[in-house]
Design a protein around this motif. Structure first.
Motif, PDB file in Angstrom:
ATOM      1  N   LEU A  73      47.372  39.683  50.314  1.00 23.41           N
ATOM      2  CA  LEU A  73      46.294  38.697  50.224  1.00 23.41           C
ATOM      3  C   LEU A  73      44.932  39.379  50.220  1.00 23.41           C
ATOM      4  O   LEU A  73      44.026  38.973  49.478  1.00 23.41           O
ATOM      5  CB  LEU A  73      46.390  37.705  51.383  1.00 23.41           C
ATOM      6  N   ASN A  74      44.775  40.413  51.026  1.00 17.97           N
ATOM      7  CA  ASN A  74      43.500  41.147  51.044  1.00 17.97           C
ATOM      8  C   ASN A  74      43.226  41.828  49.711  1.00 17.97           C
ATOM      9  O   ASN A  74      42.082  41.867  49.246  1.00 17.97           O
ATOM     10  CB  ASN A  74      43.498  42.180  52.177  1.00 17.97           C
ATOM     11  N   VAL A  75      44.273  42.369  49.089  1.00 20.31           N
ATOM     12  CA  VAL A  75      44.112  42.987  47.769  1.00 20.31           C
ATOM     13  C   VAL A  75      43.629  41.951  46.752  1.00 20.31           C
ATOM     14  O   VAL A  75      42.717  42.200  45.959  1.00 20.31           O
ATOM     15  CB  VAL A  75      45.433  43.631  47.294  1.00 20.31           C
ATOM     16  N   MET A  76      44.234  40.774  46.781  1.00 22.03           N
ATOM     17  CA  MET A  76      43.842  39.724  45.830  1.00 22.03           C
ATOM     18  C   MET A  76      42.449  39.182  46.146  1.00 22.03           C
ATOM     19  O   MET A  76      41.652  38.918  45.232  1.00 22.03           O
ATOM     20  CB  MET A  76      44.877  38.599  45.828  1.00 22.03           C
ATOM     21  N   TYR A  77      42.154  39.012  47.418  1.00 22.87           N
ATOM     22  CA  TYR A  77      40.828  38.529  47.816  1.00 22.87           C
ATOM     23  C   TYR A  77      39.741  39.512  47.396  1.00 22.87           C
ATOM     24  O   TYR A  77      38.711  39.122  46.835  1.00 22.87           O
ATOM     25  CB  TYR A  77      40.803  38.307  49.324  1.00 22.87           C
ATOM     26  N   ASP A  78      39.988  40.799  47.629  1.00 20.39           N
ATOM     27  CA  ASP A  78      39.024  41.835  47.222  1.00 20.39           C
ATOM     28  C   ASP A  78      38.920  41.938  45.710  1.00 20.39           C
ATOM     29  O   ASP A  78      37.840  42.159  45.163  1.00 20.39           O
ATOM     30  CB  ASP A  78      39.435  43.193  47.800  1.00 20.39           C
ATOM     31  N   GLY A  79      40.072  41.764  45.024  1.00 18.81           N
ATOM     32  CA  GLY A  79      40.086  41.936  43.576  1.00 18.81           C
ATOM     33  C   GLY A  79      39.443  40.791  42.818  1.00 18.81           C
ATOM     34  O   GLY A  79      38.759  41.001  41.815  1.00 18.81           O
ATOM     35  N   PHE A  80      39.644  39.556  43.288  1.00 19.91           N
ATOM     36  CA  PHE A  80      39.134  38.387  42.579  1.00 19.91           C
ATOM     37  C   PHE A  80      37.844  37.817  43.173  1.00 19.91           C
ATOM     38  O   PHE A  80      37.169  37.025  42.523  1.00 19.91           O
ATOM     39  CB  PHE A  80      40.196  37.281  42.556  1.00 19.91           C
ATOM     40  N   LYS A  81      37.557  38.190  44.426  1.00 19.74           N
ATOM     41  CA  LYS A  81      36.378  37.643  45.139  1.00 19.74           C
ATOM     42  C   LYS A  81      36.408  36.117  45.159  1.00 19.74           C
ATOM     43  O   LYS A  81      35.382  35.460  45.094  1.00 19.74           O
ATOM     44  CB  LYS A  81      35.076  38.120  44.481  1.00 19.74           C
ATOM     45  N   ASN A  82      37.617  35.580  45.256  1.00 19.11           N
ATOM     46  CA  ASN A  82      37.794  34.127  45.250  1.00 19.11           C
ATOM     47  C   ASN A  82      38.288  33.699  46.630  1.00 19.11           C
ATOM     48  O   ASN A  82      39.319  34.188  47.096  1.00 19.11           O
ATOM     49  CB  ASN A  82      38.809  33.735  44.172  1.00 19.11           C
ATOM     50  N   PRO A  83      37.585  32.770  47.288  1.00 23.35           N
ATOM     51  CA  PRO A  83      37.974  32.384  48.648  1.00 23.35           C
ATOM     52  C   PRO A  83      39.360  31.769  48.766  1.00 23.35           C
ATOM     53  O   PRO A  83      39.913  31.699  49.861  1.00 23.35           O
ATOM     54  CB  PRO A  83      36.884  31.377  49.049  1.00 23.35           C
ATOM     55  N   LYS A  84      39.937  31.328  47.653  1.00 28.18           N
ATOM     56  CA  LYS A  84      41.272  30.725  47.748  1.00 28.18           C
ATOM     57  C   LYS A  84      42.329  31.758  48.134  1.00 28.18           C
ATOM     58  O   LYS A  84      43.426  31.388  48.559  1.00 28.18           O
ATOM     59  CB  LYS A  84      41.660  30.026  46.447  1.00 28.18           C
ATOM     60  N   TYR A  85      42.008  33.048  48.000  1.00 27.56           N
ATOM     61  CA  TYR A  85      42.947  34.097  48.386  1.00 27.56           C
ATOM     62  C   TYR A  85      42.666  34.649  49.783  1.00 27.56           C
ATOM     63  O   TYR A  85      43.356  35.563  50.227  1.00 27.56           O
ATOM     64  CB  TYR A  85      42.904  35.249  47.366  1.00 27.56           C
ATOM     65  N   ALA A  86      41.666  34.116  50.479  1.00 23.72           N
ATOM     66  CA  ALA A  86      41.335  34.604  51.818  1.00 23.72           C
ATOM     67  C   ALA A  86      42.486  34.312  52.773  1.00 23.72           C
ATOM     68  O   ALA A  86      42.955  33.181  52.858  1.00 23.72           O
ATOM     69  CB  ALA A  86      40.052  33.941  52.320  1.00 23.72           C
ATOM     70  N   PRO A  87      42.979  35.316  53.524  1.00 23.29           N
ATOM     71  CA  PRO A  87      44.113  35.081  54.417  1.00 23.29           C
ATOM     72  C   PRO A  87      43.780  34.147  55.561  1.00 23.29           C
ATOM     73  O   PRO A  87      42.651  34.143  56.074  1.00 23.29           O
ATOM     74  CB  PRO A  87      44.449  36.491  54.927  1.00 23.29           C
ATOM     75  N   SER A  88      44.743  33.359  55.957  1.00 21.82           N
ATOM     76  CA  SER A  88      44.577  32.436  57.074  1.00 21.82           C
ATOM     77  C   SER A  88      44.225  33.195  58.352  1.00 21.82           C
ATOM     78  O   SER A  88      44.798  34.257  58.616  1.00 21.82           O
ATOM     79  CB  SER A  88      45.874  31.650  57.296  1.00 21.82           C
TER      80      SER A  88
END
Length: 296
Positions: free
Chosen positions: A243-258
């Protein structure tokens, strides 16, 4: 390709080594820890015994499979004659970059270098080598001996020749290779991890309990395993890393881990491998419900 090297004897690594060895390939299984190698070989042996019990293989086929595997702690010895190296180390970018720098130096220039990463950029990994055209993602699903899918991920510079070779090789393993492009999470985890994260958020906000959430997804959506139990089996630390990889890669809050996932990992609750996650595995493999209390 006849000689295969697998880096890492953990859950994914020993499964990958098992599948190659069972299909007649010579496998060097490499890990820095002798104990990890012993544990990995014990897991392979146990899984082969299960296959014998189900009459899927014979005792002689088990012996042949184990005979195809050599365990090593020396990386240079493990890769110098390899046609393909499959890296299956921890999902940590710094560790993977170091491994690929070493592999590029120690292995023959003809050797294809694959990574079993489930989310990290193949292009970024390939960039630390002098053979980016020979670097590719080969993402097996867990448990490797059972699951048919292999995500084949092309980096920016991965050649057609390398891709075709790995697609063909995967089919020889009895797998179904599916080619995808190099974006965070690829396909499997780009879809799966937000679902798991949403299940954790649903629990965090008190909408329902652990077993209730999993029951809804199993009986209502025909999933073989609920998302919270699946997260336990994947490893909550692995889920957080992806999830951190996706959050960092897309900069989209929908991937921010719970926040609940973050807190559980911080507390050392990783799921099955730590004995406790959303379920309790401390006394047996049967999952037992854990009660969570949330402060208002």
């Amino acid at each position: 390709m006849k000689n295969i090297t697998v880096i890492g004897a953990g859950t994914m690594g020993n499964g990958i080594a098992h599948v190659f060895a069972q299909n007649g390939f010579k496998v060097d299984l490499v890990d820095v820890s002798e104990a990890a190698l012993e544990k990995g070989l014990a897991t392979i042996t146990k899984n082969l015994d299960r296959m014998i019990a189900k009459e899927r293989i014979t005792e002689s086929e088990k012996s042949e499979t184990l005979g195809n595997i050599t365990s090593l702690t020396n990386l240079k010895s493990g890769v110098e004659n390899s046609d393909l190296v499959v890296e299956a180390a921890t999902e940590n970018i710094d560790l993977k970059l170091k491994i690929f720098k070493d592999l590029d130096t120690l292995s023959d220039t003809r050797t294809i270098l694959a990574t079993n990463t489930s989310s990290i950029s193949i292009t970024q990994i390939a960039a630390v080598t002098k053979r980016p055209e020979k670097v590719i993602g080969m993402h097996f699903m867990n448990p490797v001996p059972i699951m048919k899918l292999v995500e084949i991920i092309r980096g920016y510079s991965t050649s057609d020749e390398t891709t075709e070779a790995i697609m063909d090789l995967s089919e020889k393993l009895g797998k179904t290779p599916t080619e995808v492009n190099d974006y965070p999470g690829f396909v499997a985890n780009r879809i799966l991890m937000p679902m798991i994260n949403e299940a954790i958020e649903t629990l965090h906000h008190g909408v329902a309990g652990v077993m209730e959430i999993d029951t809804v997804m199993k009986l209502g959506m025909a999933h073989p395993m609920g998302p919270l139990q699946l997260a336990d089996f994947i490893g909550l630390d692995v889920c957080l890393s992806i999830l951190n990889v996706m959050y960092d890669g897309f900069k989209n809050p929908k991937y921010a881990p719970s926040p609940l996932l973050v807190n559980m990992v911080t507390a050392g609750k990783f799921g099955v491998k730590s004995g406790e996650g959303f379920y309790d595995y401390s006394e047996s493999r049967k999952a037992e419900k854990i009660s969570f209390q949330f402060k208002k």
